[in-house]
Every structure is written in C-alpha cells, then in structure tokens.
Write a protein that holds these residues in place. Structure first.
Motif, PDB file in Angstrom:
ATOM      1  N   ALA A  45      -6.611  15.919  -0.865  1.00  0.00           N
ATOM      2  CA  ALA A  45      -5.294  15.593  -0.159  1.00  0.00           C
ATOM      3  C   ALA A  45      -4.705  14.256   0.107  1.00  0.00           C
ATOM      4  O   ALA A  45      -3.572  13.958   0.445  1.00  0.00           O
ATOM      5  CB  ALA A  45      -5.265  16.504   1.037  1.00  0.00           C
ATOM      6  N   LEU A  46      -5.613  13.267  -0.230  1.00  0.00           N
ATOM      7  CA  LEU A  46      -5.095  12.099  -0.262  1.00  0.00           C
ATOM      8  C   LEU A  46      -4.106  11.865  -0.968  1.00  0.00           C
ATOM      9  O   LEU A  46      -3.635  12.450  -2.289  1.00  0.00           O
ATOM     10  CB  LEU A  46      -6.190  10.922  -0.812  1.00  0.00           C
ATOM     11  N   SER A  47      -3.033  10.977  -0.673  1.00  0.00           N
ATOM     12  CA  SER A  47      -1.817  10.628  -1.560  1.00  0.00           C
ATOM     13  C   SER A  47      -2.257  10.025  -2.595  1.00  0.00           C
ATOM     14  O   SER A  47      -3.505   9.456  -2.576  1.00  0.00           O
ATOM     15  CB  SER A  47      -0.778   9.692  -0.594  1.00  0.00           C
ATOM     16  N   GLY A  64       5.383   8.517  -2.516  1.00  0.00           N
ATOM     17  CA  GLY A  64       4.778   8.791  -1.194  1.00  0.00           C
ATOM     18  C   GLY A  64       5.817   8.247  -0.191  1.00  0.00           C
ATOM     19  O   GLY A  64       7.027   8.140  -0.721  1.00  0.00           O
ATOM     20  N   SER A  65       5.527   8.128   0.943  1.00  0.00           N
ATOM     21  CA  SER A  65       6.479   7.514   2.056  1.00  0.00           C
ATOM     22  C   SER A  65       5.700   6.823   3.260  1.00  0.00           C
ATOM     23  O   SER A  65       4.601   7.289   3.231  1.00  0.00           O
ATOM     24  CB  SER A  65       7.186   8.627   2.654  1.00  0.00           C
ATOM     25  N   LEU A  88       1.125   3.648   5.276  1.00  0.00           N
ATOM     26  CA  LEU A  88       1.350   4.924   4.863  1.00  0.00           C
ATOM     27  C   LEU A  88       0.595   6.022   5.850  1.00  0.00           C
ATOM     28  O   LEU A  88      -0.034   5.282   6.891  1.00  0.00           O
ATOM     29  CB  LEU A  88       0.354   5.330   3.626  1.00  0.00           C
ATOM     30  N   GLU A  89       0.850   7.182   5.847  1.00  0.00           N
ATOM     31  CA  GLU A  89       0.053   8.176   7.054  1.00  0.00           C
ATOM     32  C   GLU A  89      -1.350   7.892   7.093  1.00  0.00           C
ATOM     33  O   GLU A  89      -2.119   7.995   8.311  1.00  0.00           O
ATOM     34  CB  GLU A  89       0.294   9.633   6.676  1.00  0.00           C
ATOM     35  N   SER A  90      -2.107   7.589   5.964  1.00  0.00           N
ATOM     36  CA  SER A  90      -3.607   7.347   6.049  1.00  0.00           C
ATOM     37  C   SER A  90      -3.958   5.974   6.792  1.00  0.00           C
ATOM     38  O   SER A  90      -5.031   5.770   7.071  1.00  0.00           O
ATOM     39  CB  SER A  90      -4.231   7.313   4.568  1.00  0.00           C
ATOM     40  N   GLY A  91      -2.945   5.108   7.039  1.00  0.00           N
ATOM     41  CA  GLY A  91      -3.116   3.845   7.767  1.00  0.00           C
ATOM     42  C   GLY A  91      -3.196   2.706   6.650  1.00  0.00           C
ATOM     43  O   GLY A  91      -3.183   1.756   7.094  1.00  0.00           O
ATOM     44  N   GLU A 114      11.357   4.914   8.080  1.00  0.00           N
ATOM     45  CA  GLU A 114      10.642   5.384   7.108  1.00  0.00           C
ATOM     46  C   GLU A 114      11.263   5.099   5.841  1.00  0.00           C
ATOM     47  O   GLU A 114      12.783   5.469   5.465  1.00  0.00           O
ATOM     48  CB  GLU A 114      10.794   6.919   7.222  1.00  0.00           C
ATOM     49  N   VAL A 115      10.610   4.948   4.717  1.00  0.00           N
ATOM     50  CA  VAL A 115      10.885   4.761   3.423  1.00  0.00           C
ATOM     51  C   VAL A 115      10.221   5.699   2.554  1.00  0.00           C
ATOM     52  O   VAL A 115       8.958   5.539   2.381  1.00  0.00           O
ATOM     53  CB  VAL A 115      10.808   3.120   3.015  1.00  0.00           C
TER      54      VAL A 115
END
Length: 154
Positions: A45-47, A64-65, A88-91, A114-115
């Motif tokens: 599930a990692l980008s 991604g974003s 990114l969402e993961s940091g 957000e981009v």
C-alpha cells in the motif's frame, strides 16, 4: 510379549500425539503466514514514490500527492525550474523540480498547499527528486504534470 504390546501401544500413542501437535503447529504456521501476508499487503500500500525511495530506484514514473513543506528559490542554471519540497503522507519528503521553460509556473503556490504530481523519480538519500512534471516537446518521454487547486500544469 505383553511388554512388547505395551511398548508398541506407547509408541503408537506417542506418534499420535506427535502428529496431532505437528498438525496444530502447521495450522499456527498458516495463521502466522496470513499475518505476514497482511504485513506485505500494507507494504504494497506504500505509494509508488515511497516504494522507489525504499528500493533506491531512479528513472521511475511516479504519481501521488503531498503538502508543500518548503518553497525554494528557482534553479536558473540551464532550463529554469520552480523548486519546492513536498511531504508525502508517509512522511517522506521529496524535491519537486518543475521546468518552467516548458510548463507554466504555479504562481499561487504556498507552504501547506496540496500538490498532486506525475513525473519521473530520481533517488537520493534526502528523499529523491521528482522532475519531468511537464509535457515533452520532442515526444520521446512520457509527459508529466502537477495539480494545484484544481488546475493542471503541464
């Protein structure tokens, strides 16, 4: 003879007990494998950007974003690039280098915005760089883009 029968009965009981424990252990192993598969699924599930970073891969198309964590001065050596850092969402943080000689600049870009992105990822120890976020006028490379506040920049 009686001792032999008792010995065989004890041996049979021992084998039965051993086989039953082995079956229980196999069942536990299967359950544990299921837990490991769940862990692998969460890793999947990692980008694609996170996966490219983890694998130290470059020349990979990623999408991604993230949130703008820092605006940087433009790089004006050679082709001009608008530069900023996305978290990114993961940091993971990545540098975005957007060629403003080939695509419009995002003039309204602010820290915290957000981009969305589609471009080529290049690995480095700081998180990597995303570039080719524009069309290719020669048509030899996959075109990329950036999205900001509903507008696509390519």
């Amino acid at each position: 003879m009686k001792k032999l029968v008792l010995l065989l009965a004890a041996l049979g009981a021992g084998l039965y007990y051993y086989d039953t424990n082995q079956a229980a252990q196999r069942s536990t192993d299967v359950e544990a494998a299921g837990v490991q598969e769940s862990g692998a699924e969460s890793a999947a599930a990692l980008s694609d950007t996170d996966a490219a970073y983890e694998d130290r891969r470059s020349d990979v198309q990623v999408q991604g974003s993230g949130l703008v964590s820092r605006l940087l001065p433009d790089d004006n050596d050679g082709s001009r690039h608008q530069r900023f850092i996305l978290r990114l969402e993961s940091g993971l943080t990545v540098l975005v280098a957007h060629n403003v000689d080939l695509a419009p600049r995002i003039d309204s870009l602010q820290q915290g915005d957000e981009v969305g992105y589609y471009g080529e990822y290049e690995w480095n120890g700081k998180g990597g760089v995303i570039h080719w976020t524009h069309h290719d006028p020669r048509g030899s490379h996959v075109g990329g883009w950036l999205r900001h506040k509903g507008r696509t920049y390519q």
